[in-house]
Motif scaffolding. Structure first.
Motif, PDB file in Angstrom:
ATOM      1  N   GLU A  75       0.841  -1.198   0.000  1.00 49.18           N
ATOM      2  CA  GLU A  75       0.000   0.000   0.000  1.00 49.18           C
ATOM      3  C   GLU A  75       0.879   1.252   0.000  1.00 49.18           C
ATOM      4  OE1 GLU A  75      -4.087  -1.754   1.853  1.00 49.18           O
ATOM      5  OE2 GLU A  75      -3.088  -0.187   2.985  1.00 49.18           O
TER       6      GLU A  75
ATOM      7  N   ARG B  48      -4.506   4.696   5.531  1.00 49.99           N
ATOM      8  CA  ARG B  48      -5.894   4.262   5.706  1.00 49.99           C
ATOM      9  C   ARG B  48      -6.571   4.994   6.855  1.00 49.99           C
ATOM     10  NH1 ARG B  48      -7.920  -0.251   4.051  1.00 49.99           N
ATOM     11  NH2 ARG B  48      -6.719  -1.516   2.647  1.00 49.99           N
TER      12      ARG B  48
ATOM     13  N   GLU C  18      -6.678   1.199  -5.273  1.00 46.77           N
ATOM     14  CA  GLU C  18      -5.408   1.265  -4.579  1.00 46.77           C
ATOM     15  C   GLU C  18      -5.588   2.318  -3.489  1.00 46.77           C
ATOM     16  OE1 GLU C  18      -1.457   1.921  -3.528  1.00 46.77           O
ATOM     17  OE2 GLU C  18      -2.579   3.514  -4.435  1.00 46.77           O
ATOM     18  N   PRO C  19      -5.282   2.157  -2.248  1.00 43.85           N
ATOM     19  CA  PRO C  19      -4.206   1.345  -1.738  1.00 43.85           C
ATOM     20  C   PRO C  19      -4.640  -0.012  -1.177  1.00 43.85           C
ATOM     21  CG  PRO C  19      -4.867   2.849  -0.043  1.00 43.85           C
ATOM     22  CD  PRO C  19      -5.745   3.105  -1.263  1.00 43.85           C
TER      23      PRO C  19
END
Length: 135
Positions: A11, A15, A132-133
């Motif tokens: 990643e 997040r 993505e991620p």
């Protein structure tokens, strides 16, 4: 607001984020309890809230995922890292979301360190706009 570091292999974007109010509360909790950590389980009731513990007080293992590490230290001060863990099962549901840790008035979990302060941590989630991620 600050973002957590990226720790999941492959990643490239964080997040997690944390509001300024959460940072202020965590700095106060750190002064009282020392190093801290978060765990977000997939349980009901109190287990559905992010819970703050003294670092190492909640034992993590293969059934948990480290989503990120925050550094809540004021600029120029020694690091104050706070790991944010989530159960693998809960991560399966939330893998497509960006999570922001906030704090609101009200009684939270009796096990979470902020409970005596008359506030509780809360997760605010938004959908990630790109694949993505997350994997």
């Amino acid at each position: 607001m600050i973002d957590a570091s990226v720790v999941i292999p492959g990643e490239t974007q964080p997040r997690l984020a944390m509001t300024a109010e959460s940072i202020d509360l965590l700095r106060a909790l750190w002064r009282t309890h020392g190093p801290l950590m978060f765990h977000q389980s997939g349980g009901c009731c109190d287990g559905s809230s992010p819970m703050c513990f003294a670092a190492g007080e909640f034992v993590t293992g293969a059934s948990d995922v480290l989503l990120g590490v925050f550094d809540i230290a004021p600029h120029g001060q020694p690091e104050q890292p706070i790991e944010f863990w989530m159960s693998v099962e809960q991560f399966a549901y939330w893998s497509h979301t960006f999570l922001t840790i906030d704090v609101v008035k009200g009684r939270g979990s009796g096990f979470s360190l902020e409970a005596p302060e008359g506030v509780r941590f809360l997760i605010r989630s938004t959908l990630m706009e790109v694949a993505e991620p997350f994997s």
